[in-house]
Design a protein around this motif. Structure first.
Motif, mmCIF file in Angstrom:
data_model
loop_
_atom_site.group_PDB
_atom_site.id
_atom_site.type_symbol
_atom_site.label_atom_id
_atom_site.label_comp_id
_atom_site.label_asym_id
_atom_site.label_seq_id
_atom_site.Cartn_x
_atom_site.Cartn_y
_atom_site.Cartn_z
ATOM 1 N N ASN A 71 29.602 6.419 17.846
ATOM 2 C CA ASN A 71 28.621 5.676 16.983
ATOM 3 C C ASN A 71 27.255 6.139 17.143
ATOM 4 N N TYR A 72 26.956 6.852 18.315
ATOM 5 C CA TYR A 72 25.682 7.315 18.298
ATOM 6 C C TYR A 72 25.436 8.682 17.553
ATOM 7 N N LEU A 73 26.516 9.593 17.396
ATOM 8 C CA LEU A 73 26.684 10.559 16.625
ATOM 9 C C LEU A 73 26.450 10.285 15.275
ATOM 10 N N TYR A 74 27.338 9.098 14.738
ATOM 11 C CA TYR A 74 27.243 8.881 13.568
ATOM 12 C C TYR A 74 25.936 8.671 12.879
ATOM 13 N N TRP A 75 24.879 8.206 13.654
ATOM 14 C CA TRP A 75 23.656 7.872 13.098
ATOM 15 C C TRP A 75 22.813 9.053 13.171
ATOM 16 N N ILE A 76 22.759 9.728 14.484
ATOM 17 C CA ILE A 76 21.914 10.846 14.689
ATOM 18 C C ILE A 76 22.237 12.102 14.169
ATOM 19 N N THR A 77 23.540 12.427 14.037
ATOM 20 C CA THR A 77 23.803 13.777 13.232
ATOM 21 C C THR A 77 24.788 13.580 11.995
ATOM 22 N N ASN A 78 24.999 12.241 11.503
ATOM 23 C CA ASN A 78 25.449 11.811 10.201
ATOM 24 C C ASN A 78 26.914 12.570 10.073
ATOM 25 N N ARG A 79 27.558 12.020 11.433
ATOM 26 C CA ARG A 79 28.988 12.604 11.436
ATOM 27 C C ARG A 79 29.933 11.336 11.314
ATOM 28 N N CYS A 80 30.775 11.478 10.068
ATOM 29 C CA CYS A 80 31.746 10.806 9.623
ATOM 30 C C CYS A 80 33.165 11.340 9.801
ATOM 31 N N MET A 81 34.043 10.495 9.992
ATOM 32 C CA MET A 81 35.548 10.887 9.697
ATOM 33 C C MET A 81 36.237 10.588 8.477
ATOM 34 N N SER A 82 36.862 11.424 7.712
ATOM 35 C CA SER A 82 37.425 11.156 6.548
ATOM 36 C C SER A 82 38.750 10.427 6.824
ATOM 37 N N PRO A 83 39.313 9.811 5.810
ATOM 38 C CA PRO A 83 40.479 9.109 5.879
ATOM 39 C C PRO A 83 41.647 10.136 6.277
ATOM 40 N N SER A 84 41.669 11.255 6.269
ATOM 41 C CA SER A 84 42.595 12.149 6.581
ATOM 42 C C SER A 84 42.411 12.798 8.225
ATOM 43 N N GLY A 85 41.463 12.239 8.898
ATOM 44 C CA GLY A 85 41.017 12.516 10.183
ATOM 45 C C GLY A 85 40.145 13.688 10.527
ATOM 46 N N VAL A 86 39.567 14.250 9.383
ATOM 47 C CA VAL A 86 38.706 15.426 9.582
ATOM 48 C C VAL A 86 37.230 14.985 9.642
ATOM 49 N N VAL A 87 36.584 15.383 10.744
ATOM 50 C CA VAL A 87 35.202 15.070 11.158
ATOM 51 C C VAL A 87 34.244 15.809 10.120
ATOM 52 N N GLY A 88 33.389 15.481 9.767
ATOM 53 C CA GLY A 88 32.258 16.132 8.911
ATOM 54 C C GLY A 88 31.065 15.283 8.651
ATOM 55 N N ALA A 89 30.258 15.933 7.450
ATOM 56 C CA ALA A 89 29.063 15.370 7.183
ATOM 57 C C ALA A 89 29.365 13.872 6.413
ATOM 58 N N ALA A 118 24.677 5.969 7.385
ATOM 59 C CA ALA A 118 24.062 6.991 8.310
ATOM 60 C C ALA A 118 23.231 8.123 7.476
ATOM 61 N N THR A 119 23.162 8.295 6.162
ATOM 62 C CA THR A 119 22.401 9.343 5.442
ATOM 63 C C THR A 119 20.886 8.820 5.246
ATOM 64 N N ASP A 120 20.916 7.385 5.663
ATOM 65 C CA ASP A 120 19.675 6.692 5.448
ATOM 66 C C ASP A 120 18.691 6.577 6.787
ATOM 67 N N PHE A 121 19.534 7.230 7.874
ATOM 68 C CA PHE A 121 18.840 7.008 9.130
ATOM 69 C C PHE A 121 17.609 7.756 9.461
ATOM 70 N N TRP A 122 17.435 8.774 9.328
ATOM 71 C CA TRP A 122 16.378 9.773 9.514
ATOM 72 C C TRP A 122 15.331 9.444 8.395
ATOM 73 N N PRO A 123 15.571 9.015 7.036
ATOM 74 C CA PRO A 123 14.480 8.755 6.097
ATOM 75 C C PRO A 123 13.948 7.252 6.822
ATOM 76 N N ALA A 124 14.820 6.492 7.337
ATOM 77 C CA ALA A 124 14.101 5.200 7.772
ATOM 78 C C ALA A 124 13.369 5.560 8.855
ATOM 79 N N VAL A 125 13.847 6.208 9.775
ATOM 80 C CA VAL A 125 13.072 6.525 11.108
ATOM 81 C C VAL A 125 11.597 7.067 10.491
ATOM 82 N N ARG A 126 11.536 8.003 9.651
ATOM 83 C CA ARG A 126 10.163 8.585 9.376
ATOM 84 C C ARG A 126 9.431 7.521 8.559
#
Length: 350
Positions: free
Chosen positions: A77-95, A102-110
């Protein structure tokens, strides 16, 4: 003779210290129930949020193809926000793809940090000016203080709606400026609209805390400065600012912590969307909870808590924000004072 005097002084000191220890015990007994209640009311939600942040949200199991609840997620959950890491329905972890919170996290921080720095700096300058005006002796001082505190007394939701009407395309602000500025849709115009509303709302709070510090400065100090021929600027920079600094730093601390968790003003004035140009990190927490992702929202709440705790620690430990109400005495000065008192006691005993 000196030995007898010393013995009597020691007995008197012992008699004085005994009641103080008893009073301390009574004080602890009276304070302990309140501390227990605070620990339950404040400590339990924090611990509960931290525990939930390590649990996974309801998600699709790639092995079975069905939705599953919970389970230990570690730092996902922390990596989801900090590194924008998501898991696809097939189980592959990527951006994370566009549109995910999660893609709005760093713009919201700024944006949150931008709001915090700009609003606090403006409120320091304006609050100091207002506090100096309210501290100046005059016949209408009570009326000025009451009028200044009106914006702070208005609820934030009412303030947001008030400024939303004023910043409307045909509102009073554009009418006065003779312009057609899109205050609620243009990104930078919307951000400055929120800053103006927040400064108008919370500057009186800053001025009130600074005023309390100004009233603690003895008038004798200013009279001595006038006798020595100090100018107004020298009096302000060499007497007022150093003596009001503890109260000023406490005011800055409170406003900084409050600005870091800003939520209602940009939501009501501009938009509650996570990709809004004025979206703060608190908006992401609420939006994530609305989507049913309580565990990842708990992780983001924990990150906000750590950010606020770090800022408060730095300001109290290194920048002199003494929330105890008095400036910390330097260690060398304290040692000299203790040695002087000890020498006076020994002289009195002789």
């Amino acid at each position: 003779m000196s030995t007898a005097v010393s013995d009597r002084a020691a007995r008197r000191a012992g008699k004085r210290s005994a009641p103080s220890r008893a009073d301390a015990g009574k004080a602890y007994a009276l304070v302990t129930p309140a501390l227990i209640v605070l620990a339950v009311v404040i400590g339990y939600p924090i611990l509960r949020a931290i525990w939930l942040s390590f649990q996974s949200n309801r998600h699709l199991d790639p092995k079975t193809g069905v939705f599953v609840d919970g389970g230990f997620a570690g730092l996902d959950n922390y990596l989801y926000w900090i590194t924008n890491r998501c898991m696809s329905p097939s189980g592959v972890v990527g951006a994370c793809p566009p549109g995910v919170l999660a893609t709005d996290f760093w713009p919201a921080v700024r944006i949150t940090l931008f709001f915090t720095v700009v609003t606090v700096l403006l409120e320091i300058v304006l609050g100091m000016a207002m506090a100096l005006i309210m501290n100046h002796p005059s016949k209408g001082r009570a009326l000025i203080r009451a009028a200044v505190l009106i914006p702070w007394a208005i609820p934030t939701a009412v303030t947001a709606k008030l400024w939303q009407f004023m910043f409307a395309p045909n509102g009073i602000v554009n009418s006065l400026l003779g312009q057609n500025i899109a205050w609620t849709t243009d990104p930078w115009a919307a951000r400055f609209a929120v800053i103006i509303a927040d400064v108008w709302k919370t500057t009186p709070f800053m001025a009130l805390l600074i005023l309390a510090g100004l009233q603690m400065i003895p008038n004798d100090v200013y009279e001595a400065a006038r006798v020595d021929g100090a100018s107004t600027w020298q009096t302000f920079t060499r007497i007022t600012l150093p003596l009001v600094r503890p109260a000023l730093m406490v005011a800055v601390l409170f406003r900084t912590l409050d600005a870091l968790r800003m939520y209602d003003l940009p939501v009501i004035m501009i938009s509650g969307s996570a990709n809004s140009p004025t979206a703060t990190i608190s908006q992401l927490v609420v939006e994530d909870m609305r989507q049913g992702n309580f565990n990842s929202a708990s992780a983001l709440s924990t990150l906000i808590f750590l950010l606020i705790f770090t800022v408060a620690f730095v300001m109290i430990r290194f920048l002199g924000a003494d929330v105890g109400g008095a400036a910390r005495e330097p260690r060398k000065a304290k040692g000299r004072r203790n040695r002087r008192r000890k020498a006076e006691a020994q002289e009195a005993a002789r």
